[in-house]
Design a protein around this motif. Sequence first.
Motif, PDB file in Angstrom:
ATOM      1  N   TRP A 173       0.836  -1.202   0.000  1.00 20.33           N
ATOM      2  CA  TRP A 173       0.000   0.000   0.000  1.00 20.33           C
ATOM      3  C   TRP A 173       0.867   1.247   0.000  1.00 20.33           C
ATOM      4  N   GLU A 174       0.251   2.338  -0.408  1.00 18.14           N
ATOM      5  CA  GLU A 174       0.905   3.636  -0.341  1.00 18.14           C
ATOM      6  C   GLU A 174      -0.126   4.660   0.121  1.00 18.14           C
ATOM      7  N   THR A 175       0.275   5.598   0.953  1.00 17.93           N
ATOM      8  CA  THR A 175      -0.633   6.635   1.423  1.00 17.93           C
ATOM      9  C   THR A 175      -0.053   8.005   1.108  1.00 17.93           C
ATOM     10  N   TYR A 176      -0.964   8.956   0.897  1.00 22.37           N
ATOM     11  CA  TYR A 176      -0.599  10.351   0.651  1.00 22.37           C
ATOM     12  C   TYR A 176      -1.408  11.197   1.629  1.00 22.37           C
ATOM     13  N   GLY A 177      -0.722  12.029   2.416  1.00 19.67           N
ATOM     14  CA  GLY A 177      -1.401  12.694   3.521  1.00 19.67           C
ATOM     15  C   GLY A 177      -1.376  11.791   4.741  1.00 19.67           C
ATOM     16  N   GLU A 178      -2.197  12.113   5.717  1.00 17.23           N
ATOM     17  CA  GLU A 178      -2.265  11.345   6.961  1.00 17.23           C
ATOM     18  C   GLU A 178      -3.665  10.742   7.111  1.00 17.23           C
TER      19      GLU A 178
ATOM     20  N   SER B 139      -6.945   9.057   8.363  1.00 19.59           N
ATOM     21  CA  SER B 139      -7.580   8.857   9.663  1.00 19.59           C
ATOM     22  C   SER B 139      -8.959   8.274   9.431  1.00 19.59           C
ATOM     23  N   ASP B 140      -9.479   7.610  10.455  1.00 21.38           N
ATOM     24  CA  ASP B 140     -10.753   6.919  10.327  1.00 21.38           C
ATOM     25  C   ASP B 140     -11.864   7.895   9.937  1.00 21.38           C
ATOM     26  N   GLY B 141     -12.605   7.539   8.900  1.00 20.48           N
ATOM     27  CA  GLY B 141     -13.726   8.345   8.448  1.00 20.48           C
ATOM     28  C   GLY B 141     -13.364   9.470   7.504  1.00 20.48           C
ATOM     29  N   LYS B 142     -12.077   9.731   7.315  1.00 27.82           N
ATOM     30  CA  LYS B 142     -11.656  10.869   6.507  1.00 27.82           C
ATOM     31  C   LYS B 142     -10.967  10.473   5.205  1.00 27.82           C
ATOM     32  N   ALA B 143     -10.324   9.325   5.186  1.00 29.81           N
ATOM     33  CA  ALA B 143      -9.509   8.937   4.037  1.00 29.81           C
ATOM     34  C   ALA B 143     -10.361   8.543   2.840  1.00 29.81           C
ATOM     35  N   VAL B 144      -9.789   8.708   1.664  1.00 30.45           N
ATOM     36  CA  VAL B 144     -10.355   8.188   0.422  1.00 30.45           C
ATOM     37  C   VAL B 144      -9.452   7.055  -0.059  1.00 30.45           C
ATOM     38  N   VAL B 145     -10.051   5.935  -0.424  1.00 28.75           N
ATOM     39  CA  VAL B 145      -9.305   4.776  -0.910  1.00 28.75           C
ATOM     40  C   VAL B 145      -9.371   4.764  -2.431  1.00 28.75           C
ATOM     41  N   VAL B 146      -8.213   4.720  -3.084  1.00 31.78           N
ATOM     42  CA  VAL B 146      -8.137   4.698  -4.540  1.00 31.78           C
ATOM     43  C   VAL B 146      -7.656   3.315  -4.970  1.00 31.78           C
TER      44      VAL B 146
ATOM     45  N   GLU C 240      -3.721  17.120   1.406  1.00 26.44           N
ATOM     46  CA  GLU C 240      -3.716  18.014   2.558  1.00 26.44           C
ATOM     47  C   GLU C 240      -5.086  18.054   3.229  1.00 26.44           C
ATOM     48  N   PHE C 241      -6.129  17.909   2.412  1.00 23.04           N
ATOM     49  CA  PHE C 241      -7.492  17.949   2.938  1.00 23.04           C
ATOM     50  C   PHE C 241      -8.181  16.581   2.865  1.00 23.04           C
ATOM     51  N   THR C 242      -7.787  15.782   1.893  1.00 20.70           N
ATOM     52  CA  THR C 242      -8.393  14.464   1.683  1.00 20.70           C
ATOM     53  C   THR C 242      -7.284  13.428   1.592  1.00 20.70           C
TER      54      THR C 242
END
Length: 343
Positions: free
Chosen positions: A29-34, A36-43, A81-83
């Motif tokens: 996996w790779e993540t961009y930003g930080e 958090s539960d309920g906030k992240a978008v999965v691509v 930064e926001f999502t």
Amino acid sequence: MIQATGTHLFSVPLPLEEGELLGNPQVAWETYGEPSDGKAVVVLHDLSHSHRALGPEEDGAYRPSGWGRALVGAGLALDPEFTPVVVPGLLGSPFGTTSPASVDPATGERWGLSLPPLTVLDMARGVSATLRALGLKQVRALVGVGLGGLVALRLAALFPELAGGVVALGSARALPEGVREKLGLSWQLLRADPDFREGLYGPDAMPRKTMRRLRLDFLKLLYGREHLASVHPDAEAARLALEAEADAFADTFDPVSWATLCSAYAGCDVADCFQHIRARVLLMAGATDALAPANRVRDTYHLLSAAGVSARFLELPGPGDHGALLSDADRLHGPLSDFLRRC
């Protein structure tokens, strides 16, 4: 932008749709930003892409990474930064996730033909387990491209409370019949190649000629003449570019992994799960997409609506070929941003 890369190692076998157990798989996996539960978008990536949506830069003509640069980034539809964004690999993809190219931890040998058949449902279960391992019990939305769009829809049905929204870009309920048949021939063509050696080929002696042919056939589905004419000065330049990519692909992509992914894609029809989806759904289609024709995506929208799903269909303006769906940041920004505000 904070960026992290990792691998989720399963502590228990993964039950597969066809009844077998996949022993101790892993998902890169790779993540961009930080996140958090309920906030992240999965691509969720497409058939021949990796989980590395933003790169690194690759020199070859075939580039499995970096496909999300018009989608994820500062000022784009998915601004980390926001999502914050999470991009997991799909089971079967040979870029750090368990696939026929990876090593079976029980034997220390490459999985090869010993890997059980995988389906889109298995991929969805692999993604859900990875999200839980990252501490994400709920996400803002699932955004899938092509094959990833089918995984996103299946995942939303499997876990109705997981996501507030689903975006399927270049995905209908199933591939058109002609495309399904073409992808379904991958196994047959590879097995007929003497260099396939019943899956026991080595890294320096792969069935390169057949893989080159399979990639050229697939590229003709990804790109039509109009798109090729818009990016190449003439037909000969377009032909050379496609052949260069097919050559690079044949040198890079594991043949059994390709056939495994093609079989999962060709064998999938997600319409039977629509009644379980509770998330809002946005279907985005290109006008000339051979893998997800606009009329087929529109029919999928009607099936979702009939099942009680809050769905929307949008035909994107501009380049409509499947391979060009992520090429224009401007046309993605408005629809995606508006949809995510409602999730």
